[in-house]
Design a protein around this motif. Structure first.
Motif, PDB file in Angstrom:
ATOM      1  N   PRO A 159       0.811  -1.231   0.000  1.00  0.00           N
ATOM      2  CA  PRO A 159       0.000   0.000   0.000  1.00  0.00           C
ATOM      3  C   PRO A 159       0.843   1.280   0.000  1.00  0.00           C
ATOM      4  O   PRO A 159       0.402   2.326  -0.485  1.00  0.00           O
ATOM      5  CB  PRO A 159      -0.811  -0.107   1.299  1.00  0.00           C
ATOM      6  N   PHE A 196       7.399   0.357  10.912  1.00  0.00           N
ATOM      7  CA  PHE A 196       8.074   0.542   9.613  1.00  0.00           C
ATOM      8  C   PHE A 196       9.542   0.254   9.871  1.00  0.00           C
ATOM      9  O   PHE A 196      10.166   0.910  10.694  1.00  0.00           O
ATOM     10  CB  PHE A 196       7.871   2.000   9.180  1.00  0.00           C
ATOM     11  N   VAL A 212       0.217   5.063  10.958  1.00  0.00           N
ATOM     12  CA  VAL A 212      -0.523   6.327  11.034  1.00  0.00           C
ATOM     13  C   VAL A 212      -0.838   6.657  12.503  1.00  0.00           C
ATOM     14  O   VAL A 212      -0.652   7.789  12.961  1.00  0.00           O
ATOM     15  CB  VAL A 212      -1.823   6.234  10.201  1.00  0.00           C
ATOM     16  N   TYR A 331      11.109  10.899   2.724  1.00  0.00           N
ATOM     17  CA  TYR A 331      11.580  10.433   4.027  1.00  0.00           C
ATOM     18  C   TYR A 331      12.296  11.567   4.797  1.00  0.00           C
ATOM     19  O   TYR A 331      11.651  12.478   5.260  1.00  0.00           O
ATOM     20  CB  TYR A 331      12.521   9.236   3.877  1.00  0.00           C
TER      21      TYR A 331
HETATM   22  N1  CAA Z   1     -11.948   9.088  -2.977  1.00  0.00           N
HETATM   23  C1  CAA Z   1     -11.527   9.841  -1.923  1.00  0.00           C
HETATM   24  N2  CAA Z   1     -10.840   9.320  -0.877  1.00  0.00           N
HETATM   25  C2  CAA Z   1     -10.562   7.999  -0.901  1.00  0.00           C
HETATM   26  C3  CAA Z   1     -10.967   7.174  -1.962  1.00  0.00           C
HETATM   27  C4  CAA Z   1     -11.696   7.773  -3.031  1.00  0.00           C
HETATM   28  N3  CAA Z   1     -12.115   7.049  -4.075  1.00  0.00           N
HETATM   29  N4  CAA Z   1     -10.553   5.924  -1.703  1.00  0.00           N
HETATM   30  C5  CAA Z   1      -9.903   5.963  -0.516  1.00  0.00           C
HETATM   31  N5  CAA Z   1      -9.903   7.218  -0.037  1.00  0.00           N
HETATM   32  C6  CAA Z   1      -9.301   7.707   1.193  1.00  0.00           C
HETATM   33  C7  CAA Z   1      -9.510   6.796   2.378  1.00  0.00           C
HETATM   34  O1  CAA Z   1     -10.748   7.047   3.028  1.00  0.00           O
HETATM   35  C8  CAA Z   1      -8.314   7.161   3.230  1.00  0.00           C
HETATM   36  O2  CAA Z   1      -8.529   8.392   3.888  1.00  0.00           O
HETATM   37  P1  CAA Z   1      -8.644   8.455   5.495  1.00  0.00           P
HETATM   38  O3  CAA Z   1      -7.403   7.813   6.020  1.00  0.00           O
HETATM   39  O4  CAA Z   1      -8.736   9.900   5.769  1.00  0.00           O
HETATM   40  O5  CAA Z   1      -9.855   7.649   5.815  1.00  0.00           O
HETATM   41  C9  CAA Z   1      -7.224   7.443   2.200  1.00  0.00           C
HETATM   42  O6  CAA Z   1      -7.899   7.706   0.977  1.00  0.00           O
HETATM   43  C10 CAA Z   1      -6.278   6.275   1.963  1.00  0.00           C
HETATM   44  O7  CAA Z   1      -7.051   5.148   1.652  1.00  0.00           O
HETATM   45  P2  CAA Z   1      -6.739   3.760   2.349  1.00  0.00           P
HETATM   46  O8  CAA Z   1      -6.581   3.947   3.839  1.00  0.00           O
HETATM   47  O9  CAA Z   1      -7.706   2.756   1.871  1.00  0.00           O
HETATM   48  O10 CAA Z   1      -5.315   3.490   1.696  1.00  0.00           O
HETATM   49  P3  CAA Z   1      -4.369   2.259   1.842  1.00  0.00           P
HETATM   50  O11 CAA Z   1      -4.779   1.365   2.967  1.00  0.00           O
HETATM   51  O12 CAA Z   1      -4.203   1.640   0.504  1.00  0.00           O
HETATM   52  O13 CAA Z   1      -2.987   2.964   2.214  1.00  0.00           O
HETATM   53  C11 CAA Z   1      -1.525   3.717   3.917  1.00  0.00           C
HETATM   54  C12 CAA Z   1      -2.828   3.968   3.185  1.00  0.00           C
HETATM   55  C13 CAA Z   1      -1.683   2.469   4.815  1.00  0.00           C
HETATM   56  C14 CAA Z   1      -1.171   4.911   4.774  1.00  0.00           C
HETATM   57  C15 CAA Z   1      -0.418   3.425   2.874  1.00  0.00           C
HETATM   58  O14 CAA Z   1      -0.289   4.501   1.995  1.00  0.00           O
HETATM   59  C16 CAA Z   1       0.919   3.118   3.490  1.00  0.00           C
HETATM   60  O15 CAA Z   1       1.185   2.025   3.981  1.00  0.00           O
HETATM   61  N6  CAA Z   1       1.860   4.103   3.421  1.00  0.00           N
HETATM   62  C17 CAA Z   1       3.211   3.922   3.917  1.00  0.00           C
HETATM   63  C18 CAA Z   1       3.319   4.148   5.397  1.00  0.00           C
HETATM   64  C19 CAA Z   1       3.075   5.606   5.739  1.00  0.00           C
HETATM   65  O16 CAA Z   1       3.322   6.514   4.970  1.00  0.00           O
HETATM   66  N7  CAA Z   1       2.625   5.830   6.984  1.00  0.00           N
HETATM   67  C20 CAA Z   1       2.448   7.184   7.492  1.00  0.00           C
HETATM   68  C21 CAA Z   1       2.903   7.309   8.925  1.00  0.00           C
HETATM   69  S1  CAA Z   1       4.539   6.624   9.103  1.00  0.00           S
HETATM   70  C22 CAA Z   1       5.580   7.894   8.552  1.00  0.00           C
HETATM   71  O17 CAA Z   1       5.186   9.012   8.418  1.00  0.00           O
HETATM   72  C23 CAA Z   1       7.023   7.543   8.238  1.00  0.00           C
HETATM   73  C24 CAA Z   1       7.205   7.470   6.764  1.00  0.00           C
HETATM   74  O18 CAA Z   1       7.557   8.450   6.132  1.00  0.00           O
HETATM   75  C25 CAA Z   1       6.948   6.189   6.096  1.00  0.00           C
END
Ligand code: CAA
Length: 443
Positions: A159, A196, A212, A331
């Protein structure tokens, strides 16, 4: 006390661009709005086959040194923050110094070099180290070069793949700085977490949803710790709040958390209560922690719609996301891009000397996990420095990847030696990666 802080900054993006809604989303069978509205991203930057963390860092540092008229003897310290290092022994700063020594008279043999690691917060930690070194009087009039450089790539299908990015931010930390002065006060939230991590692997193992929550918890603790030393933060005290931005949707959540925190027990809370018909829940009003947390969630849902919050978010947070929206996660460089975005926004609004003395509240975060909050005060050279950035030209000239090209380039950066991919852009008077054993030459 002489001011110490960031005197100059340069940004170097990877030269390739992946369009998320138009190229990535259709191949993944996803609604493009998941990326644009949900995650808040339009595109990611990728390194071409001849770019890596060393070339991006060295190219940013070279531009910074040339623009500021700095010679190697003026730099007493080179610290690189990265979570994409390819060498467990020799720090990336030595590779970058080696590149720079190809083009300058003189060398960096007098300079203390190191590599800072704590996921994405390491860029800020390297700045803190430079600040402490100068404050301790060990710099002998020299400045510190801090470079945050990463290729933030995830396994295909993870993701996190949608949030990738690549680039470097070079910063000069010095006395009497032009851009911002760092405050002595800092707050931390730090805890052993496995949200992570990259134990001997190129791409991270990520528990995305948990990451998150960990981000928000550590950031809240850091804010509380910061307030314990610096006093309560008021809404009016802060012009911009640049936060670590793995993707803008994350900062949308962090902004809401931060706003609730800083408006509690303030006249703004009264105004909001008048607008939405309720005050913030207090823990002693509830029988259990769960009931209190549920009440907080309900309050936050209503707070999102309050005009006071929406205005604050639009002025204080939204402008910090401008660059990350089009380059993805860098990052260690990410929070420094957020600061640059904020200052670019201030310049675009026509602010100049009236912006001097205003405060930024900077929220850095690294998985694993640690958050740091500190304040920065804008200095009188800020506008000239920010207007010297050439990031718009770099963004404009990125090569747009087709999906199949993206997959090939991704394999190359997984150190897959069996993949032979032609470069997609032409190097122009820059440091390039020419292969292991003949690394990082200048074209
Ligand atoms: N229209 C509008 N919004 C939509 C949508 C659509 N058609 N489909 C989904 N969304 C929204 C969802 O509701 C969600 O929003 P909310 O969180 O506000 O509810 C958002 O889009 C993302 O959708 P999902 O949660 O379904 O997305 P996902 O599960 O595929 O991935 C994630 C999200 C888990 C964060 C993923 O991107 C990920 O693993 N990222 C890497 C880890 C990361 O960045 N974590 C952040 C904190 S850690 C950190 O900051 C350190 C770092 O740099 C890595």
């Amino acid at each position: 006390m002489t001011a110490v802080g960031i005197d100059a900054i340069e940004i170097r993006t990877g030269k390739l661009r992946l369009d998320l809604p138009n190229t990535f989303a259709p191949k993944k069978g996803e609604d493009p709005e998941k990326y644009t509205k949900g995650l808040g991203l339009e595109a990611s930057s990728f390194p071409d086959v001849y770019e890596d963390i060393v070339t991006m860092g060295a190219n940013a540092a070279k531009r910074l040194m040339d623009r500021k008229g700095i010679a190697p003897e003026d730099v007493g310290r080179i610290d690189v923050a990265t979570e994409s290092a390819f060498d467990h022994a020799k720090p990336v700063s030595t590779y970058i110094a080696g590149c720079l020594e190809q083009v300058y008279d003189g060398d960096f043999r007098h300079a203390n070099k190191g590599e800072r690691k704590f996921a994405c917060v390491a860029g800020t930690q390297a700045i803190d180290d430079a600040y402490n070194w100068i404050r301790a009087g060990r710099n002998r009039g020299r400045s510190a070069l801090v470079i945050a450089t990463d290729t933030a790539l995830y396994e295909r299908g993870d993701p996190g793949e949608a949030t990738q990015g690549a680039g470097a931010v070079a910063m000069l930390v010095d006395e009497d700085p032009s851009i911002v002065e760092l405050s002595t006060d800092q707050g931390y939230g730090s805890m052993d977490e496995t949200d992570f991590l990259k134990p001997n692997q190129q791409f991270p193992s990520v528990d995305g949803k948990r990451s998150v929550q960990v981000y928000l918890s550590r950031m809240r603790e850091a804010l509380e710790d910061y307030e314990a030393v610096a006093g309560p933060v008021g809404v009016e005290d802060v012009s911009y709040a640049p936060f670590h931005t793995p993707f803008p949707g994350m900062v949308r959540k962090a902004g809401l958390f931060a706003y609730r925190h800083i408006t509690r027990d303030s006249p703004v809370e009264d105004e909001i209560a008048a607008a939405i018909g309720r005050r913030q829940p207090r823990e002693d009003e509830y029988d259990s922690r769960e009931a209190y947390e549920e009440a907080i969630r309900e309050y936050m849902d209503e707070l999102k719609g309050a005009e006071q919050y929406r205005e604050w978010y639009a002025e204080t947070i939204e402008p910090t996301l401008e660059l990350s929206r089009v380059v993805g996660n860098w990052y260690t460089g990410s929070v420094h891009l957020a600061r640059a975005s904020a200052l670019r926004h201030a310049a675009a609004r026509g602010l100049d000397s009236e912006f001097v003395g205003r405060r930024l509240l900077v929220g850095s975060y690294g998985s694993g996990a640690q958050a740091e909050i500190h304040a920065e005060t804008v200095r009188d050279g800020w506008r000239e420095e920010i207007e010297a950035l050439d990031i718009d030209d770099q963004l404009e000239s990125r090569y747009d990847l087709a999906f199949e090209e993206y997959e090939q380039v991704h394999d190359v950066h997984d150190f897959d030696k069996s993949v032979e991919v032609e470069e997609l852009t032409a190097p122009e008077a820059e440091f390039v990666f020419t292969g292991w054993g003949r690394m990082n030459e200048r074209t």
